[in-house]
Design an enzyme around this catalytic site. Structure first.
Site, mmCIF file in Angstrom:
data_model
loop_
_atom_site.group_PDB
_atom_site.id
_atom_site.type_symbol
_atom_site.label_atom_id
_atom_site.label_comp_id
_atom_site.label_asym_id
_atom_site.label_seq_id
_atom_site.Cartn_x
_atom_site.Cartn_y
_atom_site.Cartn_z
ATOM 1 N N LYS A 1 0.828 -1.228 0.000
ATOM 2 C CA LYS A 1 0.000 0.000 0.000
ATOM 3 C C LYS A 1 0.853 1.265 0.000
ATOM 4 C CE LYS A 1 -3.788 -2.264 2.514
ATOM 5 N NZ LYS A 1 -3.150 -3.513 2.974
ATOM 6 N N ASP B 1 3.086 7.871 -0.814
ATOM 7 C CA ASP B 1 4.174 8.831 -0.622
ATOM 8 C C ASP B 1 4.135 9.783 -1.816
ATOM 9 O OD1 ASP B 1 6.702 10.032 0.160
ATOM 10 O OD2 ASP B 1 7.189 8.155 1.181
ATOM 11 N N ARG C 1 -7.164 -14.779 7.598
ATOM 12 C CA ARG C 1 -7.431 -15.562 8.812
ATOM 13 C C ARG C 1 -8.381 -16.746 8.656
ATOM 14 N NH1 ARG C 1 -7.993 -10.068 12.081
ATOM 15 N NH2 ARG C 1 -8.627 -9.503 9.973
HETATM 16 O O1 C5P Z 1 -7.433 -12.072 7.696
HETATM 17 P P1 C5P Z 1 -8.220 -11.313 6.666
HETATM 18 O O2 C5P Z 1 -8.942 -12.224 5.684
HETATM 19 O O3 C5P Z 1 -9.102 -10.255 7.285
HETATM 20 O O4 C5P Z 1 -7.096 -10.561 5.803
HETATM 21 C C1 C5P Z 1 -7.399 -9.569 4.865
HETATM 22 C C2 C5P Z 1 -6.127 -9.103 4.234
HETATM 23 O O5 C5P Z 1 -6.444 -8.099 3.282
HETATM 24 C C3 C5P Z 1 -5.141 -8.486 5.213
HETATM 25 O O6 C5P Z 1 -3.844 -8.837 4.756
HETATM 26 C C4 C5P Z 1 -5.351 -6.990 5.070
HETATM 27 O O7 C5P Z 1 -4.173 -6.250 5.280
HETATM 28 C C5 C5P Z 1 -5.764 -6.881 3.593
HETATM 29 N N1 C5P Z 1 -6.564 -5.727 3.236
HETATM 30 C C6 C5P Z 1 -7.771 -5.410 3.848
HETATM 31 N N2 C5P Z 1 -8.477 -4.307 3.457
HETATM 32 C C7 C5P Z 1 -8.041 -3.546 2.446
HETATM 33 C C8 C5P Z 1 -6.829 -3.865 1.809
HETATM 34 C C9 C5P Z 1 -6.131 -4.978 2.215
HETATM 35 O O8 C5P Z 1 -8.212 -6.130 4.745
HETATM 36 N N3 C5P Z 1 -8.787 -2.536 2.021
#
Ligand code: C5P
Length: 251
Positions: free
Chosen positions: A74, A77, A228
């Site tokens: 992400k 900058d 997760r």
């Molecule tokens: O564990 P979980 O399924 O919630 O993981 C979601 C992943 O997606 C994490 O790595 C999180 O950083 C990423 N993410 C998010 N929302 C966003 C962009 C990325 O949850 N808008």
């Protein structure tokens, strides 16, 4: 060849739409997850936690093993800095990386152009570049707190349009916004990559705007990012395959 046969070739398979987030704290744990899913999963996301711990060497290891990598750092900058970070992402051979759309159009446009030029000059396939709209852990209250009074959907659409007009390949957004993004952005190939995916019987963790895998696909998500629900499962392979099955049914 019939139109149906052509469509079958062009249509990505469920495996090409499911991205496993390697949100773990060491290379050893990440290797364990990759090996448990080795014959089923094709795309892995390396985010801030693992990248900070394991560094670019681990990304190269995954790429060398033939995996597609979504480098989820992400970037946010000034345009020059993000463009250069984009070039380094391309040098690592990642399949996809992302930048914050709130960094503005100049930042997104310069990054897209610099990465494309680098890839032509070095004969590489250009990584897909996504824009992060509103984090799926944010809701209306969270936006108000940081002084962004507009409603979540309006802000997501605005940022998605900016990403599209800046030449990005798609956005990261909640599946709840996917349909509206497709309506706002004319190109049907514009990617909508959605985290915040939870199997119907699962916990939400810290995600506020969650959607089931099938609902996300039906809503127009091109790819799902799942962490997760797979990582914490007693049987990760089964958890992955269950979600894959839901994608296949909905696709
Ligand atoms: O564990 P979980 O399924 O919630 O993981 C979601 C992943 O997606 C994490 O790595 C999180 O950083 C990423 N993410 C998010 N929302 C966003 C962009 C990325 O949850 N808008």
């Amino acid at each position: 060849m019939t139109a149906t046969q052509i469509e079958a070739i062009l249509k990505p398979s469920a495996k090409e739409r499911l991205i496993v987030a390697l949100d773990v704290d060491s290379q050893a744990s990440a290797r364990e997850v990759v090996s448990e899913l080795d014959d089923v999963a094709e795309i892995f996301k390396v985010g801030l936690q693992l990248f900070t711990n394991a560094g670019p060497g681990f990304v190269e290891e995954l790429v060398s093993a033939g995996k597609r990598v979504f480098l989820d750092l992400k970037f946010h900058d000034i345009p020059n800095t993000v463009a250069k970070a984009g070039i380094e992402s391309a040098r690592l051979g990642v399949w996809m990386f992302n930048v914050h759309t709130s960094g503005g159009t100049e930042m997104m446009t310069r990054t897209r152009e610099a990465v494309a030029e680098f890839c032509v000059a070095t004969e590489r396939v250009r990584p897909l570049i996504l824009g992060v709209t509103v984090l799926t852990s944010m809701d209306q209250k969270g936006l108000m707190e940081i002084g962004e009074g507009t409603d979540v959907a309006a802000r997501v659409n605005r940022l998605a349009e900016l990403a599209f007009s800046s030449g990005l390949d798609g956005v990261v957004a909640s599946a709840k916004e996917a349909a509206e993004i497709h309506a706002a952005v004319a190109d049907p190939n514009f990617l909508v990559v959605t985290p915040g995916v939870r199997p119907t019987d699962g916990t939400k963790d810290d995600q506020k705007r969650v959607t089931s895998p099938s609902a996300a696909i039906s809503a127009g998500a091109s790819h799902l990012v799942v962490g997760r629900p797979i990582l914490d499962a007693a049987d990760r392979r089964k958890a992955f395959l269950d979600i894959l099955g839901e994608i296949e049914l909905a696709a």
